[in-house]
Design an enzyme around this catalytic site. Structure first.
Site, PDB file in Angstrom:
ATOM      1  N   SER A   1      -9.075  39.489   8.084  1.00 55.07           N
ATOM      2  CA  SER A   1      -9.153  39.101   6.678  1.00 55.07           C
ATOM      3  C   SER A   1     -10.500  38.441   6.264  1.00 55.07           C
ATOM      4  O   SER A   1     -10.829  38.526   5.112  1.00 55.07           O
ATOM      5  CB  SER A   1      -8.119  38.008   6.477  1.00 55.07           C
ATOM      6  OG  SER A   1      -7.839  36.944   7.337  1.00 55.07           O
TER       7      SER A   1
ATOM      8  N   HIS B   1      -3.655  42.924   4.626  1.00 54.61           N
ATOM      9  CA  HIS B   1      -4.831  43.519   3.841  1.00 54.61           C
ATOM     10  C   HIS B   1      -4.825  44.868   3.743  1.00 54.61           C
ATOM     11  O   HIS B   1      -5.783  45.742   3.399  1.00 54.61           O
ATOM     12  CB  HIS B   1      -5.968  42.996   4.231  1.00 54.61           C
ATOM     13  CG  HIS B   1      -6.063  41.527   4.055  1.00 54.61           C
ATOM     14  ND1 HIS B   1      -6.597  41.167   2.759  1.00 54.61           N
ATOM     15  CD2 HIS B   1      -5.993  40.327   4.925  1.00 54.61           C
ATOM     16  CE1 HIS B   1      -6.654  39.734   2.785  1.00 54.61           C
ATOM     17  NE2 HIS B   1      -6.575  39.172   3.973  1.00 54.61           N
TER      18      HIS B   1
ATOM     19  N   LYS C   1      -0.927  40.716  -1.923  1.00 57.32           N
ATOM     20  CA  LYS C   1      -2.202  41.130  -1.972  1.00 57.32           C
ATOM     21  C   LYS C   1      -2.162  42.337  -2.875  1.00 57.32           C
ATOM     22  O   LYS C   1      -1.994  42.198  -4.029  1.00 57.32           O
ATOM     23  CB  LYS C   1      -2.730  41.237  -0.653  1.00 57.32           C
ATOM     24  CG  LYS C   1      -3.266  39.856  -0.231  1.00 57.32           C
ATOM     25  CD  LYS C   1      -3.454  39.654   1.226  1.00 57.32           C
ATOM     26  CE  LYS C   1      -3.817  38.112   1.266  1.00 57.32           C
ATOM     27  NZ  LYS C   1      -3.395  37.759   2.474  1.00 57.32           N
TER      28      LYS C   1
HETATM   29  C1  PLP Z   1      -2.936  36.168   3.132  1.00 59.40           C
HETATM   30  C2  PLP Z   1      -2.771  36.615   4.538  1.00 59.40           C
HETATM   31  C3  PLP Z   1      -1.261  36.226   5.174  1.00 59.40           C
HETATM   32  C4  PLP Z   1      -0.343  35.411   4.228  1.00 59.40           C
HETATM   33  O1  PLP Z   1       0.163  36.020   3.249  1.00 59.40           O
HETATM   34  P1  PLP Z   1       0.907  35.258   1.982  1.00 59.40           P
HETATM   35  O2  PLP Z   1       1.530  36.251   1.431  1.00 59.40           O
HETATM   36  O3  PLP Z   1      -0.479  34.779   1.142  1.00 59.40           O
HETATM   37  O4  PLP Z   1       1.324  33.965   2.623  1.00 59.40           O
HETATM   38  C5  PLP Z   1      -1.045  36.494   6.416  1.00 59.40           C
HETATM   39  N1  PLP Z   1      -1.763  37.591   6.903  1.00 59.40           N
HETATM   40  C6  PLP Z   1      -2.940  37.779   6.531  1.00 59.40           C
HETATM   41  C7  PLP Z   1      -3.831  38.635   7.680  1.00 59.40           C
HETATM   42  C8  PLP Z   1      -3.383  37.563   5.399  1.00 59.40           C
HETATM   43  O5  PLP Z   1      -4.601  37.702   5.072  1.00 59.40           O
END
Ligand code: PLP
Length: 396
Positions: free
Chosen positions: A183, A211, A242
């Site tokens: 990320s 992502h 996302k």
């Molecule tokens: C954003 C993210 C999460 C968490 O997801 P949410 O739905 O925002 O709680 C988990 N893993 C990665 C790699 C992320 O970037």
């Protein structure tokens, strides 16, 4: 007001955070359409969101949620197993399974809750987890919560992972845990090699596609699809927050896996189900993702343009990666904050990422683009970045 004084150690800790230049302050953002937002009255191009396919504001997605609200209310009133799972939850589970090409799917309150709960359920003290150094905090926290032995590796040095897998002894399970797209770096996990190692050492492989869902793969299912290894990944976790533009985490898999997760994952069992309107919105977003692959194509085109331009600049380091997350590594936390402030003055909101989110000495701007950003926006961003770098790097 009658808030009690905080214990002294909290004041000390705050001082320490400030002294290190790592204090995080909060602001209020007002989202606008087309990858923009309002901040303190100024309209900015938002290069810091994860709304890769511009679906959070999509009229069809909004209409799907608003149609459900008057009928079903806002909250879901209970955890899924008690009485919170509505027909919209069931519909979303079904659509996710169909989208991911699996038998079933299970929802979680968030991607964080999915990662935390699934790992903690899957691994225990006898087991060994092999965890990428750059894995998301939710994966790392899940590993810790599980009580398993933890071995950290780097995905650019898989020999180390191999040695650790060889050394792991005892009867415990071996579990490799990785983000598919990291990320903060935007780099891609070497999933084919990880599958090969998992096979060779009889390990399970858990992949977080947060992502990558909607962004990678011919049908947008993620990096495992892109690299043709979906059937070789033991557990694939995704998030709806996302590219899908809504909220919630999920796992798609076989009936047996999903039945087991319903019975063992505490972040599912002991947390309130997602709001039904959010589920309806996610159902619509999944339809749009499948019907409009051009969003994905456009996103990758714009990402490649911006990354290539940035990599030509000698004053910044942009690690090899692909896709919409583009880190501009400036190393120093103060420099990173100053450049981010200049960019904001010029009309661009960019994440300034400092330790402990990233390793010391790798503070960076984290640019993330959406398919709504225009080539012109990106060109103006590059000009503003050049001006700020000239000013800040020269004066050091
Ligand atoms: C954003 C993210 C999460 C968490 O997801 P949410 O739905 O925002 O709680 C988990 N893993 C990665 C790699 C992320 O970037």
């Amino acid at each position: 007001m009658s808030s009690p004084d905080v214990p002294e150690w909290i004041d000390d800790d705050l001082r320490e955070i400030r002294a290190a230049g790592l204090f995080r302050s909060r602001r209020t953002f007002h989202p606008l359409t087309e990858g923009r937002c309002l901040l303190e009255g100024h309209e900015l191009i938002n290069l810091s969101s994860n709304d890769y396919l511009n679906l959070s504001h999509d009229e069809r997605v909004i209409a799907a949620a608003t149609a459900v609200l008057p009928k079903m209310g806002v909250g879901s009133r209970a955890s899924a197993l008690v009485s919170g799972r509505t027909e919209w939850h069931a519909q979303l589970e079904e659509q996710l399974a169909q989208f991911e090409g699996t038998e079933e799917a299970i929802l979680f309150p968030s991607g964080y809750a999915a990662n935390l709960g699934v790992i903690a359920a899957f691994a225990n003290q006898e087991d060994t987890i092999f965890c990428d150094r750059l894995n998301h905090a939710s994966l790392i926290d899940g590993c810790r919560l599980s009580g398993a032995k933890l071995r950290v590796y780097r995905h650019d040095q898989l020999e180390k992972l191999k040695r650790e897998l060889e050394k792991a002894s005892g009867d415990g399970k071996k579990i490799i845990v990785t983000d598919s797209v990291f990320s903060m770096d935007g780099s891609l996990a070497p999933l084919v090699s990880l599958c090969d190692l998992a096979d060779e050492f009889n390990a399970s492989l858990m992949v977080d596609e947060a992502h990558a869902t909607g962004v990678w793969g011919v049908s947008g299912r993620g990096l495992a699809e892109e690299l043709g290894v979906e059937a070789r990944v033991t557990i694939r976790i995704g998030t709806l927050s996302k590219a899908i533009g809504t909220m919630g985490g999920f796992v798609a898999g076989s009936c047996a896996l999903i039945d087991w997760l319903w019975n063992r994952v505490r972040t599912q069992i002991y947390s309130t189900a997602l709001p039904p309107a959010i589920c309806a919105a996610a159902c619509k977003a999944l339809e749009v993702i499948q019907a409009e692959p051009d969003r994905r194509r456009l996103l990758h085109e714009q990402s490649t343009f911006l990354r290539t331009e940035l990599q030509e600049r000698p004053t910044v380091s942009v690690p090899p990666s692909s896709g919409p997350i583009i880190p501009i590594i400036l190393k120093d936390p103060d420099l990173t904050m100053n450049v981010a402030a200049d960019l904001e003055g010029a009309g661009f909101l960019v994440g300034a990422i400092r330790p402990p989110t990233v390793p010391k000495g790798t503070s960076r701007l984290r640019v993330s683009i959406t398919c709504a950003h225009q080539r012109d926006d990106l060109k103006r961003f590059l000009k503003a970045l050049d001006r700020s770098l000239a000013k800040n790097v020269e004066s050091r």
